[in-house]
Write an enzyme that holds these catalytic residues in place. Structure first.
Site, PDB file in Angstrom:
ATOM      1  N   ARG A  45       0.814  -1.224   0.000  1.00  0.00           N
ATOM      2  CA  ARG A  45       0.000   0.000   0.000  1.00  0.00           C
ATOM      3  C   ARG A  45       0.845   1.270   0.000  1.00  0.00           C
ATOM      4  O   ARG A  45       0.327   2.367  -0.190  1.00  0.00           O
ATOM      5  CB  ARG A  45      -0.984  -0.009   1.177  1.00  0.00           C
ATOM      6  CG  ARG A  45      -1.973   1.142   1.138  1.00  0.00           C
ATOM      7  CD  ARG A  45      -3.117   0.987   2.116  1.00  0.00           C
ATOM      8  NE  ARG A  45      -2.684   0.548   3.425  1.00  0.00           N
ATOM      9  CZ  ARG A  45      -2.074   1.320   4.330  1.00  0.00           C
ATOM     10  NH1 ARG A  45      -1.835   2.594   4.069  1.00  0.00           N
ATOM     11  NH2 ARG A  45      -1.706   0.823   5.488  1.00  0.00           N
ATOM     12  N   TYR A  99     -15.139   9.971 -20.035  1.00  0.00           N
ATOM     13  CA  TYR A  99     -15.475   8.594 -19.673  1.00  0.00           C
ATOM     14  C   TYR A  99     -16.590   8.623 -18.607  1.00  0.00           C
ATOM     15  O   TYR A  99     -16.531   9.413 -17.659  1.00  0.00           O
ATOM     16  CB  TYR A  99     -14.216   7.921 -19.122  1.00  0.00           C
ATOM     17  CG  TYR A  99     -14.463   6.560 -18.578  1.00  0.00           C
ATOM     18  CD1 TYR A  99     -14.724   5.489 -19.420  1.00  0.00           C
ATOM     19  CD2 TYR A  99     -14.459   6.325 -17.199  1.00  0.00           C
ATOM     20  CE1 TYR A  99     -14.974   4.230 -18.908  1.00  0.00           C
ATOM     21  CE2 TYR A  99     -14.704   5.068 -16.690  1.00  0.00           C
ATOM     22  CZ  TYR A  99     -14.967   4.031 -17.552  1.00  0.00           C
ATOM     23  OH  TYR A  99     -15.214   2.782 -17.052  1.00  0.00           O
ATOM     24  N   ASP A 171      -6.801  12.161 -19.176  1.00  0.00           N
ATOM     25  CA  ASP A 171      -7.062  10.724 -19.247  1.00  0.00           C
ATOM     26  C   ASP A 171      -6.567  10.295 -20.633  1.00  0.00           C
ATOM     27  O   ASP A 171      -7.193  10.588 -21.649  1.00  0.00           O
ATOM     28  CB  ASP A 171      -8.573  10.466 -19.081  1.00  0.00           C
ATOM     29  CG  ASP A 171      -8.893   8.978 -19.064  1.00  0.00           C
ATOM     30  OD1 ASP A 171      -8.130   8.204 -19.655  1.00  0.00           O
ATOM     31  OD2 ASP A 171      -9.926   8.612 -18.469  1.00  0.00           O
ATOM     32  N   LYS A 196      -7.136  -1.162 -20.110  1.00  0.00           N
ATOM     33  CA  LYS A 196      -7.370  -1.076 -21.544  1.00  0.00           C
ATOM     34  C   LYS A 196      -6.101  -1.448 -22.314  1.00  0.00           C
ATOM     35  O   LYS A 196      -5.681  -2.579 -22.251  1.00  0.00           O
ATOM     36  CB  LYS A 196      -7.900   0.322 -21.878  1.00  0.00           C
ATOM     37  CG  LYS A 196      -9.059   0.766 -20.962  1.00  0.00           C
ATOM     38  CD  LYS A 196     -10.275  -0.121 -21.056  1.00  0.00           C
ATOM     39  CE  LYS A 196     -11.283   0.086 -19.925  1.00  0.00           C
ATOM     40  NZ  LYS A 196     -11.666   1.463 -19.622  1.00  0.00           N
TER      41      LYS A 196
HETATM   42  C1  PLP Z   1     -12.115   2.194 -18.592  1.00  0.00           C
HETATM   43  C2  PLP Z   1     -11.766   3.620 -18.540  1.00  0.00           C
HETATM   44  C3  PLP Z   1     -11.580   4.269 -17.305  1.00  0.00           C
HETATM   45  C4  PLP Z   1     -11.789   3.577 -15.975  1.00  0.00           C
HETATM   46  O1  PLP Z   1     -10.895   2.555 -15.780  1.00  0.00           O
HETATM   47  P1  PLP Z   1     -11.171   1.275 -14.829  1.00  0.00           P
HETATM   48  O2  PLP Z   1      -9.915   0.516 -14.965  1.00  0.00           O
HETATM   49  O3  PLP Z   1     -12.390   0.603 -15.365  1.00  0.00           O
HETATM   50  O4  PLP Z   1     -11.412   1.804 -13.467  1.00  0.00           O
HETATM   51  C5  PLP Z   1     -11.227   5.602 -17.325  1.00  0.00           C
HETATM   52  N1  PLP Z   1     -11.093   6.277 -18.482  1.00  0.00           N
HETATM   53  C6  PLP Z   1     -11.273   5.691 -19.675  1.00  0.00           C
HETATM   54  C7  PLP Z   1     -11.116   6.494 -20.922  1.00  0.00           C
HETATM   55  C8  PLP Z   1     -11.617   4.349 -19.753  1.00  0.00           C
HETATM   56  O5  PLP Z   1     -11.816   3.782 -20.934  1.00  0.00           O
END
Ligand code: PLP
Length: 388
Positions: A45, A99, A171, A196
């Site tokens: 952690r 998102y 992001d 992803k």
């Molecule tokens: C999937 C996704 C997230 C969130 O991610 P998790 O791993 O599901 O928490 C944030 N931003 C984008 C663009 C995403 O595709």
């Protein structure tokens, strides 16, 4: 020595196996480590186990950043980064069409902490600047965005942030570090859902943040209290996945371009949203800040056809919630990722009921085209539909 993307993916941060000379980083599952000195207290952690440190180094190198941290999910990364730079009484400007999970986090949680927020009306730099107030601290963008693949001008956003003394965050999930390095355009904090493209095989849930050492230390101070670290076993799997990220994403870029051109030329498809198409409104901007246009696209089936029937009639491409895996998937944002934001807000964001988001995998493009042609033939004559 400056290394290329595939070399960084394969080697950066490797833990040398001194004992057995194994080819890959050893996995250290210990949650307890003997004190070497008073300064180093290794603990999962605290984000400083050997595997966490090694993978963070790889991710930092991929994003041209001074440091990085790995989290238990993309949302753990996003929520921790945001809360590390915002406190009660502060204000944040966020891009519209984010998102869905980020949108929900802001809408459902921020008022509890007394944090004010504004979403932009459009995506032009002025749309961000007009929302800035005296107490604004952070500006948050996502490009390409989900699901319409809009492109936001990174250099312009970073200039606005610097002018007003704000921290800029992105992001960067859809682009992946293979296609876009926002730090090179002056953006301060880079966030990924590693679920992803970094994971890439639809079997890991993780997140990452990269920035300067100073910013990462500030994020760490909150992260150790919130506790959103990732298990070392999954950290190790993620390291393995990232080794092939460069070649996977480049294959996905090529396939997505191929599919976008095919869909654009199809009489039953009304619209295709892909930054690699010259008629996409963000095409020139994308060319100036991305090395590749990514593996995500969206398209609108002509409304005389049933979009959910179309998805069910696909045989190779799977209707599924997530994205960016080596396998191609589709989903209806109106029914899934953007269902919670409501019909009104969807209309406002340009997300129609017939919109289909397509995460293009690494299969042979001819096979993907054949699958789409077959599904279109089925929806053209729904009476003979034979859904398998
Ligand atoms: C999937 C996704 C997230 C969130 O991610 P998790 O791993 O599901 O928490 C944030 N931003 C984008 C663009 C995403 O595709």
């Amino acid at each position: 020595m400056k290394k290329g993307i595939n070399t960084i993916c394969t080697h950066e941060g490797d833990i040398k196996d001194e004992q057995f000379k194994g080819a890959v980083s050893p996995l250290y599952m210990s949650t307890s480590y003997a004190f070497e000195d008073v300064e180093v207290k290794r603990y999962p952690r605290y984000f400083n186990t050997p595997n966490q440190v090694a993978l963070s180094q790889k991710i930092a190198a991929l994003e041209h950043a001074g440091a990085a941290m790995i989290f238990g999910s993309g949302m753990a990364a996003i929520s921790t980064a945001l809360l590390a730079f915002l406190r009660a009484g502060d204000h944040i400007v966020l891009q519209k069409s984010l998102y869905g999970g980020t949108y929900n986090f802001v809408n459902e949680e921020f008022s509890k902490y007394g944090i004010e927020y504004s979403f932009t009306e459009g995506l032009e730099p002025e749309d961000f600047e007009t929302k800035i107030k005296g107490n604004t601290k952070v500006i948050f963008v996502e490009t390409p965005s989900n699901p319409l693949l809009t492109i936001t001008d990174l250099s312009a956003i970073s200039k606005i942030a610097k002018k007003h003394g704000l921290v800029s965050m992105i992001d960067n999930t859809f682009a992946s570090p293979v296609n876009q390095n926002p730090i090179d355009f002056g953006i301060d904090i880079i966030i990924h859902s590693a679920t992803k493209y970094m994971g890439g095989h639809s079997d890991i849930c993780a997140g990452a943040v990269a920035s300067t050492e100073e910013n990462m230390d500030r994020i760490f101070q909150l992260a150790k209290n919130l506790g959103g670290s990732l298990s070392d076993y999954t950290v190790w799997l993620l390291e393995r996945s990232i080794k092939t990220m460069g070649i996977r994403v480049k294959a996905q870029n090529n396939n997505a371009q191929h599919m976008a051109e095919f869909l654009e030329g199809h009489s039953e498809i009304d619209k295709v949203y892909y930054p690699g198409l010259p008629n996409h409104p963000g095409h020139e901007l994308a060319k100036s800040q991305m090395r590749g246009f990514g593996g995500m696209l969206s398209f609108e089936l002509n409304p005389k056809y049933d979009a959910s029937l179309f998805q069910k009639a696909l045989q190779l491409i799977k209707p599924s919630m997530s994205l960016a895996g080596v396998e191609s998937t589709v989903l209806s944002p109106a029914q899934t990722s953007h269902a919670l934001i409501g019909a009104e807000e969807r209309k406002n964001q340009g997300i129609t009921d017939g919109l289909i988001r397509f995460s293009v995998g690494i299969e042979e493009p001819e096979d993907l085209i054949a699958d789409i042609e077959h599904a279109l033939a089925q929806v053209r004559s729904p009476s003979i539909v034979n859904v398998q």
